[in-house]
Design a protein around this motif. Structure first.
Motif, short mmCIF file in Angstrom:
data_model
loop_
_atom_site.label_atom_id
_atom_site.label_comp_id
_atom_site.label_asym_id
_atom_site.label_seq_id
_atom_site.Cartn_x
_atom_site.Cartn_y
_atom_site.Cartn_z
N GLU A 4 0.84 -1.19 0.00
CA GLU A 4 0.00 0.00 0.00
C GLU A 4 0.88 1.25 0.00
O GLU A 4 1.90 1.29 0.68
CB GLU A 4 -0.91 0.02 1.24
N ILE A 5 0.46 2.24 -0.76
CA ILE A 5 1.09 3.57 -0.74
C ILE A 5 0.02 4.55 -0.28
O ILE A 5 -1.04 4.66 -0.90
CB ILE A 5 1.63 3.97 -2.12
N GLU A 6 0.27 5.21 0.84
CA GLU A 6 -0.71 6.12 1.43
C GLU A 6 -0.11 7.52 1.57
O GLU A 6 1.11 7.71 1.53
CB GLU A 6 -1.15 5.60 2.80
N PHE A 7 -1.01 8.49 1.76
CA PHE A 7 -0.60 9.90 1.80
C PHE A 7 -1.24 10.60 2.99
O PHE A 7 -2.26 10.16 3.52
CB PHE A 7 -1.02 10.61 0.51
N TYR A 8 -0.66 11.72 3.37
CA TYR A 8 -1.25 12.60 4.37
C TYR A 8 -0.67 14.00 4.14
O TYR A 8 0.33 14.17 3.41
CB TYR A 8 -0.97 12.11 5.79
N GLY A 9 -1.31 15.01 4.71
CA GLY A 9 -0.85 16.38 4.54
C GLY A 9 -1.20 16.98 3.19
O GLY A 9 -0.57 17.94 2.75
N TYR A 10 -2.23 16.45 2.53
CA TYR A 10 -2.48 16.84 1.14
C TYR A 10 -3.64 17.82 0.96
O TYR A 10 -4.07 18.08 -0.17
CB TYR A 10 -2.75 15.60 0.28
N SER A 11 -4.13 18.41 2.03
CA SER A 11 -5.23 19.36 1.89
C SER A 11 -4.85 20.49 0.92
O SER A 11 -3.79 21.09 1.02
CB SER A 11 -5.58 19.96 3.26
N HIS A 12 -5.73 20.74 -0.06
CA HIS A 12 -5.56 21.76 -1.10
C HIS A 12 -4.44 21.45 -2.09
O HIS A 12 -3.97 22.35 -2.79
CB HIS A 12 -5.37 23.16 -0.49
N GLY A 73 4.35 11.94 3.24
CA GLY A 73 3.85 13.19 3.79
C GLY A 73 3.96 14.31 2.76
O GLY A 73 5.03 14.51 2.17
N LEU A 74 2.89 15.03 2.55
CA LEU A 74 2.85 16.11 1.56
C LEU A 74 2.72 17.47 2.26
O LEU A 74 2.14 17.57 3.34
CB LEU A 74 1.69 15.88 0.60
N PRO A 75 3.24 18.51 1.62
CA PRO A 75 3.28 19.84 2.27
C PRO A 75 2.04 20.68 2.01
O PRO A 75 2.13 21.87 1.69
CB PRO A 75 4.53 20.47 1.64
N GLY A 76 0.87 20.07 2.18
CA GLY A 76 -0.37 20.80 1.99
C GLY A 76 -0.81 21.53 3.26
O GLY A 76 -0.07 21.59 4.24
N ASP A 77 -2.03 22.05 3.24
CA ASP A 77 -2.51 22.87 4.36
C ASP A 77 -2.72 22.05 5.64
O ASP A 77 -2.80 22.64 6.73
CB ASP A 77 -3.82 23.56 3.98
N SER A 78 -2.87 20.75 5.51
CA SER A 78 -3.06 19.90 6.69
C SER A 78 -1.75 19.40 7.27
O SER A 78 -1.74 18.51 8.13
CB SER A 78 -3.98 18.71 6.36
N SER A 79 -0.64 19.94 6.81
CA SER A 79 0.67 19.63 7.38
C SER A 79 1.24 20.90 8.00
O SER A 79 1.37 21.92 7.31
CB SER A 79 1.62 19.10 6.28
N ARG A 80 1.56 20.84 9.28
CA ARG A 80 2.06 22.02 9.98
C ARG A 80 3.29 21.65 10.80
O ARG A 80 3.42 20.52 11.28
CB ARG A 80 0.98 22.59 10.92
N ALA A 260 -7.49 19.58 14.20
CA ALA A 260 -6.88 18.44 13.50
C ALA A 260 -7.86 17.62 12.67
O ALA A 260 -7.56 16.47 12.33
CB ALA A 260 -6.17 17.54 14.51
N LEU A 261 -9.00 18.20 12.32
CA LEU A 261 -10.02 17.41 11.62
C LEU A 261 -9.53 16.90 10.27
O LEU A 261 -9.70 15.71 9.94
CB LEU A 261 -11.30 18.23 11.44
N ASP A 262 -8.91 17.76 9.47
CA ASP A 262 -8.42 17.33 8.15
C ASP A 262 -7.40 16.20 8.29
O ASP A 262 -7.43 15.22 7.53
CB ASP A 262 -7.80 18.49 7.39
N SER A 263 -6.50 16.32 9.23
CA SER A 263 -5.48 15.28 9.43
C SER A 263 -6.11 13.97 9.86
O SER A 263 -5.72 12.89 9.39
CB SER A 263 -4.47 15.74 10.48
N LEU A 264 -7.08 14.02 10.74
CA LEU A 264 -7.76 12.81 11.18
C LEU A 264 -8.48 12.12 10.02
O LEU A 264 -8.45 10.88 9.89
CB LEU A 264 -8.75 13.13 12.29
N ILE A 265 -9.12 12.90 9.16
CA ILE A 265 -9.81 12.33 8.01
C ILE A 265 -8.82 11.65 7.07
O ILE A 265 -9.05 10.55 6.57
CB ILE A 265 -10.64 13.41 7.29
#
Length: 307
Positions: A4-12, A73-80, A260-265
């Motif tokens: 599996e390849i998964e992602f996070y931090g990708y908002s916007h 991990g991606l540098p979107g709006d859900s990554s701080r 942290a709602l976007d990150s949780l989703i």
């Protein structure tokens, strides 16, 4: 093989475009010696598509078919950014025997995962059902009971990351106290990924063992950690907050919703249940789902399709 390849931090961000450009795909076979080069290729691919590098690329073992999982991990709006402590500069050191025990435990932990051995957290420290690993853990417990002041000094002041890594792990096996919790919470801001990982894992085990101990842990620190660009931060913070959110920590669910709602989703959408279930439980509690029903939904493995 890559399972599996998964992602996070990708908002916007345009996730489909980023996925399509990746140089590695599910089903590919990657030799261990090729991991560093593969990570660099993924990093360059993200940089080309987004204009900024990936915040983290974690290769982790294993899904339910013993395949490799990759978390990007991606540098979107859900990554701080998550604040780190200043670099320690002292020369405090642990004895070689506890360093050797730690190394042996890490080797046996992989064997334990492959054997799908269980773990008992009821005493406030982890004890594996895999006997060789359990014997090492008990030896670390014995050391921690008699050397807690040294362990706390090393975790706070040693200039060597390896020393702090072992100290963070060993401190989880010491006697339960507010001083123990305070030192582990401080270590959760260490600049070294493994120190943070070991400290937060220890706090998670402690929180599971006792609501009294759980109440000593400042949950807001770990809500911020859920938005970290580092996969280990999110993974361990999710586990700890899943426990804390089950014991009615005042205002925690509201804070999780607002911060942290976007990150949780994003985390709840991961396909591997062992990595997604904590976020699914937290989101269910935010939504007000009855605990028994929520546990059934998450255990069924279907929860991720609803986020």
């Amino acid at each position: 093989m890559v399972g599996e390849i998964e992602f996070y931090g990708y908002s916007h961000l345009q996730l489909d475009r980023i996925k399509a450009a990746l140089p590695v795909h599910e089903g590919d076979v990657i030799a261990i010696q090729d991991f560093p080069a593969t990570k660099e290729k993924i990093m360059e691919s993200v940089r080309h598509e987004v204009g900024r590098k990936a915040t983290d690329i974690a290769f982790t073992c294993c899904d339910n078919r013993t395949n490799l999982m990759i978390y990007i991990g991606l540098p979107g709006d859900s990554s701080r950014s998550f604040p780190y402590n200043p670099s320690p500069r002292a020369s405090a050191r642990l004895p070689q025997r506890i360093l050797d025990l730690y190394d042996r435990e890490m080797d046996l932990t992989l064997e334990s995962v492959q054997k799908q051995a269980g773990e008992d957290s009821s005493k406030g420290y982890a004890l594996s059902a895999y006997r060789p690993l359990r014997e090492i853990e008990l030896a670390i417990r014995e050391f921690a009971i008699h050397h807690e002041l040294l362990i706390r000094r090393v975790i706070r002041s040693s200039a060597e990351p390896r020393q702090r890594q072992v100290a963070a792990h060993a401190l989880g096996y010491a006697r339960q106290s507010r001083a123990q919790i305070s030192a582990l919470v401080e270590a959760s801001h260490d600049e070294d990924n493994t120190v943070r990982n070991n400290a937060v894992r220890a706090l998670g085990v402690l929180a599971l063992s006792s609501e009294r101990v759980a109440a000593w842990i400042p949950a807001e620190t770990f809500v911020r950690m859920l938005n970290s660009g580092v996969w280990q931060d999110r993974n361990k913070a999710g586990g700890l907050l899943c426990t804390l959110s089950a014991v009615a920590v005042l205002g925690l669910l509201s804070l999780l919703r607002s911060e942290a709602l976007d990150s949780l989703i994003e985390m709840a959408r991961w396909r591997d249940p062992s990595h997604a279930s904590d976020a699914r439980m937290i989101l269910g509690r935010i939504a007000g789902i009855e605990e028994g029903r929520l546990a059934e939904i998450v255990a069924s493995g279907n929860g991720g399709r609803d986020y």
